[in-house]
Design a protein around this motif. Structure first.
Motif, PDB file in Angstrom:
ATOM      1  N   ALA A 498       0.858  -1.185   0.000  1.00 20.68           N
ATOM      2  CA  ALA A 498       0.000   0.000   0.000  1.00 20.68           C
ATOM      3  C   ALA A 498       0.893   1.234   0.000  1.00 20.68           C
ATOM      4  O   ALA A 498       1.912   1.273   0.700  1.00 20.68           O
ATOM      5  CB  ALA A 498      -0.924   0.010   1.210  1.00 20.68           C
ATOM      6  N   GLY A 499       0.534   2.224  -0.800  1.00 22.30           N
ATOM      7  CA  GLY A 499       1.384   3.402  -0.904  1.00 22.30           C
ATOM      8  C   GLY A 499       0.600   4.671  -1.147  1.00 22.30           C
ATOM      9  O   GLY A 499      -0.607   4.649  -1.412  1.00 22.30           O
ATOM     10  N   LEU A 500       1.301   5.785  -1.046  1.00 22.20           N
ATOM     11  CA  LEU A 500       0.710   7.096  -1.305  1.00 22.20           C
ATOM     12  C   LEU A 500       1.702   7.933  -2.096  1.00 22.20           C
ATOM     13  O   LEU A 500       2.831   8.166  -1.657  1.00 22.20           O
ATOM     14  CB  LEU A 500       0.353   7.804  -0.003  1.00 22.20           C
ATOM     15  CG  LEU A 500      -0.177   9.240  -0.147  1.00 22.20           C
ATOM     16  CD1 LEU A 500      -1.516   9.249  -0.884  1.00 22.20           C
ATOM     17  CD2 LEU A 500      -0.307   9.915   1.220  1.00 22.20           C
ATOM     18  N   PHE A 501       1.261   8.379  -3.275  1.00 22.43           N
ATOM     19  CA  PHE A 501       2.035   9.307  -4.098  1.00 22.43           C
ATOM     20  C   PHE A 501       1.400  10.680  -3.977  1.00 22.43           C
ATOM     21  O   PHE A 501       0.186  10.836  -4.108  1.00 22.43           O
ATOM     22  CB  PHE A 501       2.026   8.852  -5.554  1.00 22.43           C
ATOM     23  CG  PHE A 501       2.644   9.840  -6.508  1.00 22.43           C
ATOM     24  CD1 PHE A 501       4.014   9.872  -6.703  1.00 22.43           C
ATOM     25  CD2 PHE A 501       1.856  10.734  -7.220  1.00 22.43           C
ATOM     26  CE1 PHE A 501       4.588  10.774  -7.584  1.00 22.43           C
ATOM     27  CE2 PHE A 501       2.412  11.636  -8.104  1.00 22.43           C
ATOM     28  CZ  PHE A 501       3.793  11.657  -8.286  1.00 22.43           C
ATOM     29  N   THR A 502       2.236  11.681  -3.692  1.00 20.97           N
ATOM     30  CA  THR A 502       1.750  13.054  -3.637  1.00 20.97           C
ATOM     31  C   THR A 502       2.609  13.919  -4.556  1.00 20.97           C
ATOM     32  O   THR A 502       3.799  13.646  -4.757  1.00 20.97           O
ATOM     33  CB  THR A 502       1.792  13.629  -2.211  1.00 20.97           C
ATOM     34  OG1 THR A 502       3.148  13.674  -1.763  1.00 20.97           O
ATOM     35  CG2 THR A 502       0.966  12.789  -1.265  1.00 20.97           C
ATOM     36  N   ALA A 503       2.002  14.966  -5.100  1.00 25.23           N
ATOM     37  CA  ALA A 503       2.735  15.835  -6.019  1.00 25.23           C
ATOM     38  C   ALA A 503       2.185  17.247  -5.963  1.00 25.23           C
ATOM     39  O   ALA A 503       0.988  17.457  -5.763  1.00 25.23           O
ATOM     40  CB  ALA A 503       2.629  15.309  -7.448  1.00 25.23           C
ATOM     41  N   VAL A 561      -1.691  16.735  -6.279  1.00 26.73           N
ATOM     42  CA  VAL A 561      -2.119  15.351  -6.522  1.00 26.73           C
ATOM     43  C   VAL A 561      -1.934  14.533  -5.254  1.00 26.73           C
ATOM     44  O   VAL A 561      -0.894  14.623  -4.583  1.00 26.73           O
ATOM     45  CB  VAL A 561      -1.310  14.709  -7.669  1.00 26.73           C
ATOM     46  CG1 VAL A 561      -1.730  13.258  -7.882  1.00 26.73           C
ATOM     47  CG2 VAL A 561      -1.473  15.504  -8.956  1.00 26.73           C
ATOM     48  N   ASN A 562      -2.950  13.730  -4.932  1.00 22.50           N
ATOM     49  CA  ASN A 562      -2.851  12.715  -3.889  1.00 22.50           C
ATOM     50  C   ASN A 562      -3.354  11.403  -4.476  1.00 22.50           C
ATOM     51  O   ASN A 562      -4.527  11.316  -4.885  1.00 22.50           O
ATOM     52  CB  ASN A 562      -3.686  13.092  -2.661  1.00 22.50           C
ATOM     53  CG  ASN A 562      -3.082  14.244  -1.889  1.00 22.50           C
ATOM     54  OD1 ASN A 562      -2.145  14.059  -1.130  1.00 22.50           O
ATOM     55  ND2 ASN A 562      -3.625  15.449  -2.096  1.00 22.50           N
ATOM     56  N   SER A 563      -2.471  10.423  -4.530  1.00 21.37           N
ATOM     57  CA  SER A 563      -2.805   9.167  -5.188  1.00 21.37           C
ATOM     58  C   SER A 563      -2.465   7.978  -4.292  1.00 21.37           C
ATOM     59  O   SER A 563      -1.324   7.489  -4.302  1.00 21.37           O
ATOM     60  CB  SER A 563      -2.054   9.042  -6.519  1.00 21.37           C
ATOM     61  OG  SER A 563      -2.435  10.038  -7.416  1.00 21.37           O
ATOM     62  N   ASN A 634     -11.066  13.308 -10.299  1.00 19.39           N
ATOM     63  CA  ASN A 634     -10.456  12.065  -9.841  1.00 19.39           C
ATOM     64  C   ASN A 634     -10.804  10.951 -10.805  1.00 19.39           C
ATOM     65  O   ASN A 634     -11.792  11.037 -11.551  1.00 19.39           O
ATOM     66  CB  ASN A 634     -10.908  11.719  -8.416  1.00 19.39           C
ATOM     67  CG  ASN A 634     -12.410  11.618  -8.296  1.00 19.39           C
ATOM     68  OD1 ASN A 634     -13.025  10.646  -8.723  1.00 19.39           O
ATOM     69  ND2 ASN A 634     -13.022  12.654  -7.719  1.00 19.39           N
ATOM     70  N   PHE A 635      -9.989   9.933 -10.809  1.00 21.97           N
ATOM     71  CA  PHE A 635     -10.262   8.733 -11.603  1.00 21.97           C
ATOM     72  C   PHE A 635      -9.556   7.547 -10.962  1.00 21.97           C
ATOM     73  O   PHE A 635      -8.694   7.713 -10.093  1.00 21.97           O
ATOM     74  CB  PHE A 635      -9.837   8.904 -13.071  1.00 21.97           C
ATOM     75  CG  PHE A 635      -8.396   9.260 -13.282  1.00 21.97           C
ATOM     76  CD1 PHE A 635      -7.406   8.286 -13.316  1.00 21.97           C
ATOM     77  CD2 PHE A 635      -8.019  10.590 -13.476  1.00 21.97           C
ATOM     78  CE1 PHE A 635      -6.074   8.616 -13.533  1.00 21.97           C
ATOM     79  CE2 PHE A 635      -6.681  10.934 -13.689  1.00 21.97           C
ATOM     80  CZ  PHE A 635      -5.714   9.941 -13.721  1.00 21.97           C
ATOM     81  N   VAL A 636      -9.943   6.371 -11.400  1.00 25.08           N
ATOM     82  CA  VAL A 636      -9.402   5.125 -10.858  1.00 25.08           C
ATOM     83  C   VAL A 636      -8.692   4.375 -11.977  1.00 25.08           C
ATOM     84  O   VAL A 636      -9.220   4.253 -13.096  1.00 25.08           O
ATOM     85  CB  VAL A 636     -10.510   4.243 -10.252  1.00 25.08           C
ATOM     86  CG1 VAL A 636      -9.922   2.926  -9.729  1.00 25.08           C
ATOM     87  CG2 VAL A 636     -11.230   4.984  -9.130  1.00 25.08           C
TER      88      VAL A 636
END
Length: 876
Positions: A498-503, A561-563, A634-636
């Motif tokens: 599980a991870g979180l990418f932010t930009a 961005v929060n992914s 947002n999208f998946v």
């Protein structure tokens, strides 16, 4: 007496035995990879003997009872290049530490890009290619685009210089230029959140040098969920880290063009788990085309330091880039023959492989700043001038109870200039004079040369061109990226991540384009023309009147961005593996945009109190005006794959992925409510692949299908966007014939089609059916210190535009690298790019401009012609 004699005999025999035993020596040491990690199960032997050992869990090995003599120590391990070293045994114990270099073409190579959990190629249900430093050297790339052309499935239009290339992957379109669906990374993080920001493409901030340790490139597959805005693929440039001592220095000079470059790099362990690597380049030169001035100048410096712990590592790195490079935009050419089988050739006095629109007479562009409304001037010699100052960190730790924590973060302060001349129109002097006069509102002023005695404008070939100066200020393209993930192994067969990418991505870019008149002439000395008493120094407008003064613009936005993402990797049985992942993209964009001038009134540019000819119509963007942007979307994305390991040398896989790519602010239209007309473009892909270890190499085959739903977007002063579909197959191989002859190659066949709109059923512009490369190399001489390598890169025909009216012919060009080893570590290297001076058309504006005798004129771009360099390289 006899008893005494026997005693002496026994004593002599005992002494000899003791001496013989004492002459038995031991060789021991540690076996690690180039990242400093211990390797378990490495076979270490003395060649030609039965003596050997296998490294243990800590990478340690011991070979005992070795007699005096000279031996060759061999260490071999699946997925790594065989280690070989000559040793001398003289009765003493010795220590030989072994560093194993990964064989990047091996199916056992562990990959880290675009996968849920790192694993070998053979065990991964993705299409991935790798290139090590040796293969990069063999490709002899002068830009990232030229390097990426060696990767299967990727078509890179690398004819424009260093940066700003267009990339398409497996038929996924390049309708807006750049790389909308394709993410370029450096050490696992994007260079820019969007690959197609106008004049801020990700590859603008990337330079190829000896800091690169290897390249990993994934097409399709889990790229949809392992990065933002890269569903078609990821290319990751992975830096050297200094875990083994070594370095290099190289001085390069142009043989048939003016260039001078110094490359350097060095890395070493420092003890106590510390290691570092530094490197970079400095250069100066005109470039492979004659432009009349020094257009390529600047350099790059990179450094990193790593601390290794028992359970992982921490690394800190930095980069400083300030490099100017010439940008080659479409230029005048002769178009001969019919549209189905045309020939693109030289005009009188202008060579399309060695000349450019740049000129020693064309060095300054003037206009008004879209941010302040005040006067602006730019030096055309700046070209593509990215300035990047970045600092980053990464870490990875194995924790108790089968947990693992990894993370990366980087801040980059990016800015610069982007200025280059574009041939907006070409024709006879009379035609161009009339077009420019009508657009600018000039009166009856005669056309004269802008310099010298200002004599009547009368080019020897009778041709002239309108030049639009693409004058862009990259005020702020800074970004911050972080990607942190935690993994847990559940039992022996299942892993969850599980991870979180932010930009955060800033986009503050201003366009202040202008217009010039010039003769069509090569050699870097084309002279400019003035409407006498109206123009100034060849510039007849502070805007682009031929294009309706479209190109005074400003963009000032911030994307956040929060992914979060999650993935699972499971061994269903000993042969079958499943991995799946899902990513939730949450994006906010706010700021303001002025996508055109707010006024086109008169403006006293020189402040003399008189409105002169060129000052009558001046497009201006007021610093305070602009369309508000305030958008959320947002999208998946998701991806799932199965890999079946047939045996230890072959596997098959299949994967389905669905993802999307968000829009750069300048590629969209925003309503009065601040919402984007199209927030993202969707892409779905199906892949089926086969991987096979051959007796002397590897073979990878992948079939693919894709569907792209692309909405309307902006490309300069036109709109593009269609649904697309594509199917095809990739073939990639790496073969070794003995210890001296190697062959690498790939072939991609793609059937791409526009799936809607007026051009439904046509092939997308610039999409070739076949793209291929073939790279044989041969090493010879003592210790194989001499080598010769050839690379052939080719493409079949494609179409200039979506209407499929005009063909761009197929071509293949050859690069040659010859290396002569002078002494240990010192080599002389000859590099010849485009050996046979091939014309290769990569871009055409429109479908031909006008008559020129029995033929036509056209504005197009070809790959650069033959250019040769000589390097003195020392590796230590």
């Amino acid at each position: 007496m006899k008893s005494t004699k026997n005693k002496w005999n026994l004593l002599f025999l005992f002494t000899m035995i003791t001496f013989m035993v004492s002459a038995q020596s031991t060789v021991s040491g540690n076996v690690k990879d180039t990242e400093g990690m211990p390797l378990l199960g490495v076979n270490v032997i003395l060649e030609g003997t039965t003596k050997g050992a296998v490294s243990d869990f800590d990478g340690k090995y011991v070979i005992t009872n070795i007699e005096t003599g000279t031996y060759t120590l061999l260490a071999s391990y699946l997925g790594f290049t065989t280690f070989k070293k000559e040793i001398i045994i003289d009765g003493s114990d010795i220590t030989v530490d072994v560093v194993m270099s990964e064989d990047t073409q091996s199916l056992d190579k562990v990959i880290i890009t675009g996968v849920v959990n790192p694993k070998s190629k053979l065990e991964s249900s993705v299409s991935i290619s790798t290139m090590d430093a040796k293969l990069i050297d063999q490709a002899a790339p002068r830009s990232s685009g030229e390097l990426f052309r060696n990767i299967p499935g990727i078509r890179a239009e690398s004819s424009g210089g260093e940066g700003n290339a267009n990339f398409n992957v497996r038929g996924v379109p390049v309708s807006s230029g750049g790389s909308r669906y394709f993410q370029i990374q450096e050490d696992g993080l994007p260079l820019n959140l969007f690959g197609d920001t106008s004049f801020g493409n990700a590859d603008n901030f990337l330079r190829i040098d000896s800091n690169i340790g290897r390249v990993e490139a994934i097409r399709g597959g889990s790229a949809s969920t392992q990065t933002s805005n890269g569903p078609a693929g990821i290319i990751n440039m992975i830096s050297k880290t200094g875990t083994t001592e070594g370095g290099s220095i190289a001085s390069t000079f142009g043989i048939d063009y003016q260039t001078s470059r110094l490359d350097f790099e060095y890395g070493t362990p420092l003890g106590n788990g510390l290691s570092y690597h530094i490197g970079g380049f400095m250069r100066n030169g005109e470039g492979p085309r004659e432009i009349g001035y020094q257009g390529n100048k600047g350099g790059q410096f990179k450094a990193n330091i790593t601390k290794q712990f028992e359970s992982g590592y921490v690394r800190i790195y930095t980069k400083f880039l300030n490099d100017k490079s010439v940008m080659y935009l479409p230029m005048p050419m002769l178009l001969e023959g019919n549209n189905d089988d045309p020939t693109y050739s030289n005009l009188p006095g202008f060579d399309i492989t060695s000349d450019a629109v740049q000129s020693a007479y064309l060095q300054q562009s003037a206009g008004t700043s879209p941010f302040t409304g005040e006067n602006h001037t730019n030096d055309v010699r700046n070209g593509n001038n990215p300035i990047s100052k970045s600092i980053g960190a990464e870490f990875s730790f194995t924790l108790p109870n089968d947990w693992k924590l990894t993370g990366k973060a980087r801040y980059s302060n990016n800015s610069g200039q982007w200025v280059a001349p574009f041939t907006a129109a070409v024709g006879t002097v009379a035609e161009i004079e009339a077009t420019a006069r009508d657009a600018a509102g000039a009166g009856a002023e005669p056309l004269v040369y802008a310099n010298g005695d200002r004599e009547a404008f009368n080019p020897s070939n009778g041709l002239a061109q309108i030049i639009h100066m693409f004058d862009v200020t990259v005020d702020d393209l800074s970004n911050f990226f972080s990607d942190v993930k935690v993994s847990k192994k559940i039992g022996d067969n299942v892993g969850v991540t599980a991870g979180l990418f932010t930009a955060t991505q800033n986009t503050k870019i201003g366009w202040q384009w202008s217009s010039f008149l010039s003769e069509v002439k090569g050699g870097g000395d084309a002279r400019l023309a003035d409407f006498d008493g109206f123009s100034r120094n060849g510039q007849y407008s502070f805007g682009t009147p031929v294009w309706g003064n479209c190109c005074q613009r400003k963009y000032n936005t911030v994307h956040t961005v929060n992914s979060p993402y999650v993935g699972i990797d499971a061994d269903i049985n000993d042969k079958l593996n499943f991995d799946g992942s899902v990513r939730f993209e949450n994006v906010n964009v706010n700021g303001n945009i002025a996508a055109g001038p707010t006024s086109t009134d008169s403006y006293d540019y020189n402040g003399d109190g008189v409105i002169q000819g060129i000052e009558q119509v001046v497009p201006i963007v007021s610093g305070a005006d602009g369309q508000i942007v305030n958008d959320d979307y947002n999208f998946v994305s998701y991806s799932a794959g199965l890999n079946y390991k047939i045996d230890d040398g072959s596997a098959v896989f299949t994967r389905y992925s669905a993802g999307a790519s968000g829009r750069a602010a300048d590629r969209n239209t925003y309503g009065t409510d601040g919402k984007g007309d199209v927030q993202f473009d969707e892409l779905s892909q199906l892949e089926v692949g086969y991987k096979k270890r051959l007796k002397n190499g590897v073979l990878n085959l992948t079939g693919f299908m894709s569907n792209t739903e692309e909405g309307i977007s902006n490309e300069l002063n036109r709109t593009v966007g269609n649904p697309f579909k594509a199917l095809g197959i990739e073939a990639e191989t790496a073969l070794a014939f003995g210890e001296n002859f190697y062959v690498n190659g790939s072939l991609t066949w793609t059937k791409a089609e526009i799936d809607g709109g007026a051009n439904k059923g046509n092939t997308p512009r610039r999409q070739a059916d076949f793209v291929y490369n073939f790279s044989p190399s041969y090493n010879f001489g003592t210790d194989s210190k001499h080598s010769v390598a050839l690379s052939v890169l080719g493409t079949s025909k494609s179409y200039a535009q979506d209407d499929n009216d005009l063909v761009m012919p197929g071509y293949a060009y050859f690069n040659l690298i010859g290396r002569a080893g002078l002494t240990e570590g010192l080599s002389l290297v000859l590099s010849v790019n485009n050996l046979f001076d091939t014309v290769g058309i990569t871009e055409v504006e429109g479908n031909g401009d006008g008559a020129f005798g029995n033929n036509r004129l056209v504005r197009a771009r070809s790959i650069s012609g033959r250019s040769s360099t000589l390097s003195l390289q020392y590796k230590f």
